[in-house]
Design an enzyme around this catalytic site. Sequence first.
Site, PDB file in Angstrom:
ATOM      1  N   ALA A 198     -21.813 -33.768  13.058  1.00  0.00           N
ATOM      2  CA  ALA A 198     -21.773 -32.391  13.540  1.00  0.00           C
ATOM      3  C   ALA A 198     -21.702 -31.453  12.347  1.00  0.00           C
ATOM      4  CB  ALA A 198     -20.574 -32.172  14.451  1.00  0.00           C
ATOM      5  N   ASP A 199     -22.135 -30.234  12.566  1.00  0.00           N
ATOM      6  CA  ASP A 199     -22.024 -29.208  11.531  1.00  0.00           C
ATOM      7  C   ASP A 199     -21.798 -27.863  12.218  1.00  0.00           C
ATOM      8  OD1 ASP A 199     -22.309 -28.742   8.530  1.00  0.00           O
ATOM      9  OD2 ASP A 199     -23.641 -27.200   9.331  1.00  0.00           O
ATOM     10  N   THR A 200     -20.979 -27.039  11.591  1.00  0.00           N
ATOM     11  CA  THR A 200     -20.631 -25.730  12.148  1.00  0.00           C
ATOM     12  C   THR A 200     -20.974 -24.639  11.154  1.00  0.00           C
ATOM     13  OG1 THR A 200     -18.810 -26.696  13.414  1.00  0.00           O
ATOM     14  CG2 THR A 200     -18.742 -24.316  13.077  1.00  0.00           C
TER      15      THR A 200
END
Length: 200
Positions: A80-82
Amino acid sequence: MPDFIYLASQSPRRRQLLDQLGVRHELLLADADEDAETLEAVHGREAPARYVQRVTALKLAAAVARHRARGLPQAPILCADTTVALGARILGKPEDAQDATRMLQALSGQRHRVLTAVAVQHGAERLQALSVSQVEFDTLGAAQIAAYVASGEPLGKAGAYAVQGRAQAFIRQLRGSYSGIMGLPMFETAQLLRQAGLAC
């Protein structure tokens, strides 16, 4: 049916959220010679949604290669990446306290988006989802920003703040996924993991 996943992330918040979903996980972290910073570089005037999905796909590809090279048992791999977006401007992790101060000054009194992309590799299949939330900050005074930056909390956080920390006092309104703003949207993640055969 798999009974655990690999989590390719150092984030303790993502581990905490997976625990809340009841998903057993093992870390699949990068080797010292892997250049994670290069993966997060913004390409020109890249749109925030395109950026965060591209970075997540690159991180997942690196994790899949790492898994193969280490000869580990088969299980789904989650990445995941934000990122935080103020209009079309991408606010990543601040380089230092001065950079964090600039970001918080820009967010003060403004509405911004928090985008978290999630991707799961399940055998040959790649599953993906995108969570987009809106956050509105109160107008922040110089002393507030200075005290928050001095706490050290903004460093290592996209947009220079942690929604689960002291920055909660800055948030006038939040629409969307609280867990997505933390770094792993639980609704979308549970859907992907169910597709990969896990019980959530």
